[in-house]
Write a protein that holds these residues in place. Structure first.
Motif, PDB file in Angstrom:
ATOM      1  N   ILE A  79      -7.355   0.105   4.576  1.00 15.44           N
ATOM      2  CA  ILE A  79      -7.372  -1.431   4.101  1.00 15.44           C
ATOM      3  C   ILE A  79      -8.299  -2.196   4.842  1.00 15.44           C
ATOM      4  CG2 ILE A  79      -5.543  -1.840   5.338  1.00 15.44           C
ATOM      5  CD1 ILE A  79      -4.361  -3.496   3.286  1.00 15.44           C
ATOM      6  N   PHE A  83      -0.067  -9.092   2.097  1.00 15.28           N
ATOM      7  CA  PHE A  83      -0.133  -7.363   2.081  1.00 15.28           C
ATOM      8  C   PHE A  83       0.970  -6.694   2.775  1.00 15.28           C
ATOM      9  CE2 PHE A  83      -4.341  -8.881   0.575  1.00 15.28           C
ATOM     10  CZ  PHE A  83      -4.632  -8.092  -0.471  1.00 15.28           C
ATOM     11  N   CYS A 117      -8.137  -1.057  -4.580  1.00 13.61           N
ATOM     12  CA  CYS A 117      -6.751  -1.642  -4.889  1.00 13.61           C
ATOM     13  C   CYS A 117      -6.644  -2.912  -4.169  1.00 13.61           C
ATOM     14  CB  CYS A 117      -5.586  -0.811  -4.493  1.00 13.61           C
ATOM     15  SG  CYS A 117      -5.659   0.623  -5.568  1.00 13.61           S
ATOM     16  N   THR A 118      -6.969  -3.189  -2.723  1.00 11.86           N
ATOM     17  CA  THR A 118      -7.169  -4.236  -1.943  1.00 11.86           C
ATOM     18  C   THR A 118      -8.225  -5.107  -2.443  1.00 11.86           C
ATOM     19  OG1 THR A 118      -6.514  -2.688   0.092  1.00 11.86           O
ATOM     20  CG2 THR A 118      -7.311  -5.123   0.267  1.00 11.86           C
ATOM     21  N   LEU A 175       0.958  -1.254   0.093  1.00  9.83           N
ATOM     22  CA  LEU A 175       0.007   0.139   0.052  1.00  9.83           C
ATOM     23  C   LEU A 175       1.008   1.116   0.041  1.00  9.83           C
ATOM     24  CD1 LEU A 175      -3.218  -0.215  -0.046  1.00  9.83           C
ATOM     25  CD2 LEU A 175      -1.901  -2.200   0.873  1.00  9.83           C
ATOM     26  N   LEU A 186     -10.625  -5.877   3.840  1.00 13.86           N
ATOM     27  CA  LEU A 186     -10.273  -7.111   4.617  1.00 13.86           C
ATOM     28  C   LEU A 186     -11.269  -7.660   5.591  1.00 13.86           C
ATOM     29  CD1 LEU A 186      -6.586  -6.029   5.637  1.00 13.86           C
ATOM     30  CD2 LEU A 186      -7.210  -7.666   3.693  1.00 13.86           C
ATOM     31  N   VAL A 244      -7.309   2.828  -1.658  1.00 10.98           N
ATOM     32  CA  VAL A 244      -6.961   1.545  -0.967  1.00 10.98           C
ATOM     33  C   VAL A 244      -7.934   0.652  -0.716  1.00 10.98           C
ATOM     34  CG1 VAL A 244      -6.275   0.846   1.426  1.00 10.98           C
ATOM     35  CG2 VAL A 244      -5.324   2.787   0.635  1.00 10.98           C
TER      36      VAL A 244
END
Length: 246
Positions: free
Chosen positions: A127, A115, A103-104, A92, A131, A100
């Motif tokens: 993030i 990660f 993209c994650t 990141l 998650l 973020v």
């Protein structure tokens, strides 16, 4: 059809507008064979050394065997545990906080489970959102994010993930079952978390010879990320001062 996972990643990068990554197609290799590298440095009569002496300098030293997607290292108390680190990770670093989550989610869809996060990135809270969705419900938990993406991109990401699974079977064999997709829904949450590898770095300001202070910083990161625990914690930089340097 995309023959390798690397080709799939390069194709996806093109859709995401990253020409610098697309140009990586011209690279000869992406993995360095350390033993061959050390042999070249020691001046032994290896093929790599001969190539250098003859003026035929290679841009990289390619491994004789395709490495498995997991890198085993010794760790734990007294070094008796074996930690499996996914070789392919997503960092990141310099990613704008507002980008973020997307993209994650894209990285997860492509099969990435490693990660790289850090206090200095300032995006742990961002993030944590994708998650949490992934750990809780699998890729289905991220469907709202994927609905905003082009079908072409999603197809490439799925192909990338499948290429990674195939590569795992070819290089790990039976043990590759540990990398196979988990079931969607809350029932697979624990397994999905175990297959993630979250690497966090403490910042210079968080460094301290006071163990309690360091633990406090680590616990803060765990709380921000909402992942229950961290798989690896490291020092972001040794550039502090003599009093606080670990």
């Amino acid at each position: 059809q995309l023959p390798t996972r690397r080709d799939a990643v390069i194709s996806a990068a093109g859709l995401l507008g990253a020409p610098s990554i697309v140009s990586a197609q011209t690279m000869e290799a992406e993995t360095v064979d350390i033993s061959a590298f050390n042999a070249a440095r020691s001046g032994s009569s290896s093929p790599a050394t001969s190539a250098v002496r003859s003026g035929n300098i290679r841009s990289s030293i390619t491994p004789s065997l395709d490495p498995s997607p997991l890198l085993p290292i010794r760790g734990g108390r007294k070094g008796k545990a074996t930690i499996q680190i996914p070789r392919v990770g997503f960092s990141l670093y310099k990613t704008a906080p507002e980008l973020v989550p997307r993209c994650t989610a894209i990285a997860l869809r492509a099969g990435v489970r490693h990660f790289d996060v850090a206090s200095l990135y300032g995006s742990n809270a961002e993030i944590a959102v994708p998650l949490k969705m992934y750990i809780g419900n699998g890729l289905k938990g991220l469907e709202k994010v994927y609905k905003e993406e082009k079908d072409e991109l999603l197809e490439i990401l799925d192909a990338t993930s499948l290429a990674g699974e195939k590569h795992a079977v070819e290089t790990i064999g039976f043990g590759a079952k540990s990398l196979s997709p988990t079931i969607d829904g809350s029932a697979g949450g624990r397994q999905r978390r175990e297959r993630l590898f979250i690497s966090h770095k403490i910042s210079n300001s968080e460094q301290s010879t006071d163990a309690v202070s360091v633990r406090r910083s680590v616990k803060k990161a765990i709380a921000e990320l909402g992942v229950g625990y961290l798989d690896m914690v490291s020092i972001h930089s040794p550039l502090t001062d003599k009093e606080r340097r670990l």
